[in-house]
Design an enzyme around this catalytic site. Structure first.
Site, short mmCIF file in Angstrom:
data_model
loop_
_atom_site.label_atom_id
_atom_site.label_comp_id
_atom_site.label_asym_id
_atom_site.label_seq_id
_atom_site.Cartn_x
_atom_site.Cartn_y
_atom_site.Cartn_z
CG ASP A 1 -2.41 -1.18 1.34
OD1 ASP A 1 -2.19 -1.79 0.64
OD2 ASP A 1 -2.34 -0.50 1.80
CG HIS B 1 2.36 0.39 4.55
ND1 HIS B 1 1.90 -0.67 5.09
CD2 HIS B 1 1.86 0.83 4.19
CE1 HIS B 1 0.79 -0.63 6.01
NE2 HIS B 1 0.22 0.22 5.23
#
Ligand SMILES: [Zn+2]
Length: 218
Positions: free
Chosen positions: A35, A186
């Site tokens: 993400d 991430h």
């Protein structure tokens, strides 16, 4: 009272598989998701590591970041990964206060258009920033023709385990991962590179299938 009713409705919607917490098929399938990118320094390293180990992933990009790094968006697509939508500005209740449905739909659509214009990729995968699931995010997901992809296991490099080393986080993931898990990391976090350096070889030893499966391809 109202809250309880809303919770019941949300639960029913979730039970109807409006929210994906795990991948659909594959006894050893694990789906890696990244993400908040693309990030100019970290995303290329993540892409190279995935290539090295023959793994595929889903990158839930923030529209504003995609706008700044269009070449990286194209590169993600070119290397055979999936691009997912993570709104244009990472809109979330925690940071921005209550948002309207209209605003939320607009954020998804803007990100969707950018992904299409930049890479030519069409995506039906959406992950709400901070994993927020409520009636507004569920409605907006449906309204824009997406599927809401949550996660079942997070590295925690940005939260609970932010003070741990990448090797520790990788070890945590390897110890706790279950078949069909959707793993959250991430690609705007330097630690993710360190996590992958340990995680990817170990996943291969454990014969975990890190290729996208039917959830993504459907
Ligand atoms: Zn995010």
């Amino acid at each position: 009272m109202v809250k309880a009713a809303v919770k019941r409705v949300v639960k029913r919607l979730i039970d109807n598989r409006l929210v994906y917490y795990r991948v659909a098929k594959g006894p050893t399938s694990v789906l890696l998701t990244f993400d908040d990118g693309p990030h100019p320094e970290i995303t290329p390293k993540v892409l190279d590591l995935l290539d090295e180990h023959g793994a595929k992933a889903v990158f839930f990009v923030i529209g504003a970041h995609a706008e700044k790094e269009p070449e990286l968006v194209r590169e993600i697509h070119r290397r055979g990964h999936c691009i997912g939508n993570h709104t244009y500005s990472h809109l979330n209740d925690y940071r921005d206060g209550a948002y309207s449905i209209k605003q939320y739909v607009g954020e998804i659509v803007r990100c969707q258009q950018l992904i299409r214009e930049i890479s030519g990729a069409e995506t039906s995968l959406f992950r709400p920033p901070r994993g927020e699931i409520n009636l507004k995010t569920l409605y907006a997901t449906k309204r824009t023709g997406h599927r809401l992809i949550h996660w079942s296991l997070e590295g925690g490099e940005w939260a609970d385990r932010e003070n741990e080393s990448g090797a520790f986080i990788a070890d945590f993931v390897v110890r706790t991962v279950q078949p069909r898990d959707i793993v959250l990391l991430h690609d705007d976090n330097e630690k993710t590179v360190e996590v992958l350096q340990t995680l990817l070889p170990r996943a291969a030893e454990l014969r975990l299938d890190l290729c996208r499966n039917s959830l993504v391809n459907a």
